[in-house]
Design a protein around this motif. Sequence first.
Motif, mmCIF file in Angstrom:
data_model
loop_
_atom_site.group_PDB
_atom_site.id
_atom_site.type_symbol
_atom_site.label_atom_id
_atom_site.label_comp_id
_atom_site.label_asym_id
_atom_site.label_seq_id
_atom_site.Cartn_x
_atom_site.Cartn_y
_atom_site.Cartn_z
ATOM 1 N N LYS A 99 0.826 -1.205 0.000
ATOM 2 C CA LYS A 99 0.000 0.000 0.000
ATOM 3 C C LYS A 99 0.861 1.257 0.000
ATOM 4 N N LYS A 145 -1.114 -2.388 -6.155
ATOM 5 C CA LYS A 145 -2.429 -2.987 -5.985
ATOM 6 C C LYS A 145 -2.290 -4.500 -6.074
ATOM 7 N N THR A 167 -4.785 -2.923 -0.127
ATOM 8 C CA THR A 167 -4.046 -2.350 -1.261
ATOM 9 C C THR A 167 -4.949 -1.819 -2.378
ATOM 10 N N GLY A 168 -6.274 -1.906 -2.180
ATOM 11 C CA GLY A 168 -7.179 -1.422 -3.216
ATOM 12 C C GLY A 168 -7.434 -2.413 -4.328
#
Length: 331
Positions: A216, A221, A265-266
Amino acid sequence: MIRFLYPTFLWLLAVLPLLALLRGRRGQVAAVRYSSADIARQVARETRSRAGRWHAPLALLALGLLIVGLARPQFGRSTSTVDASGVDMILAMDCSGSMEALDFKVDGEAVNRLDVVKSVVSKFIDARPNDRIGLVGFAGAYLVSPLTLDHDWLQQNLDRVKIGSVEDGTAIGSALATSVNRLREQPSKSKIVVLLTDGQNNAGKVMPETAAQAAKALGVKVYTIAAGVRGEAPIPVTDAFGNKRLAMAQVDVDEDTLRKIAAETGGRFFRATDTQSLKNIYAEIDRMEKTTHQLKKFEHHTELFAWAVVPALALLGTGVGLGHARFRRLP
């Protein structure tokens, strides 16, 4: 590196031995009539042994060289720089012993998890020619291939990923940390890790949560994939007598940790009981931003056909010259 631009023409070389055989059977064509057959035989023997023996070999050799010239031999000796746009991604694949489970099927036959994953990943690599892709394998985490646009070389390294090639275990945290470290200093706008596993973190020195936090912080990602069916799966085992058999083993994937890594981390979490989950990931990656890299590759070639055509013409000229000089034919 020497290549032929039109290699199909080289098949014509196979005709040359046939022409030589037909030429040898036919002999010399009669040009003068004689009153006695004995005289004709004597002249014919002289023609084959002296005057005619060089013309056919020279003609066949010249024809062979002309065929090689038609195939356009080329020599690559220079490089050029081209731009290729895409994302930077690391594909981290579990290759621990549990990936031998036979709960996936291809064409109706049971296939172990790793073979199916490798097949799907191979097709994914082919579909993403402009992305820089690297490979990380884990039981214990190790680099299979750094980031590269040379996907032929990448495919060769993917083929070499085997179960049991390193110590057994499932080092999810170390694999993610290794992947993030490879992406850390890259200037690309989109940095992605696709991490696939069928187990729980039970090896390595880095905890998955710590690796996720590092990802992150570095703008990486992470897409996580839990592979395998829920419940029990058949796994090949070897008994005390060295015989192999199938045993049902409990599938134990740490979905909670994989979900947390993706959320931190999305990225997204997927459950892959077949290839469709992986296709969903690839569709998501296709929608991401692109960046540009430079790749040096061989693409300029020096033409070598003159090295075949010029000697061929010289041989033809020599044959014509001999036919009008010492080895002149009758009449």
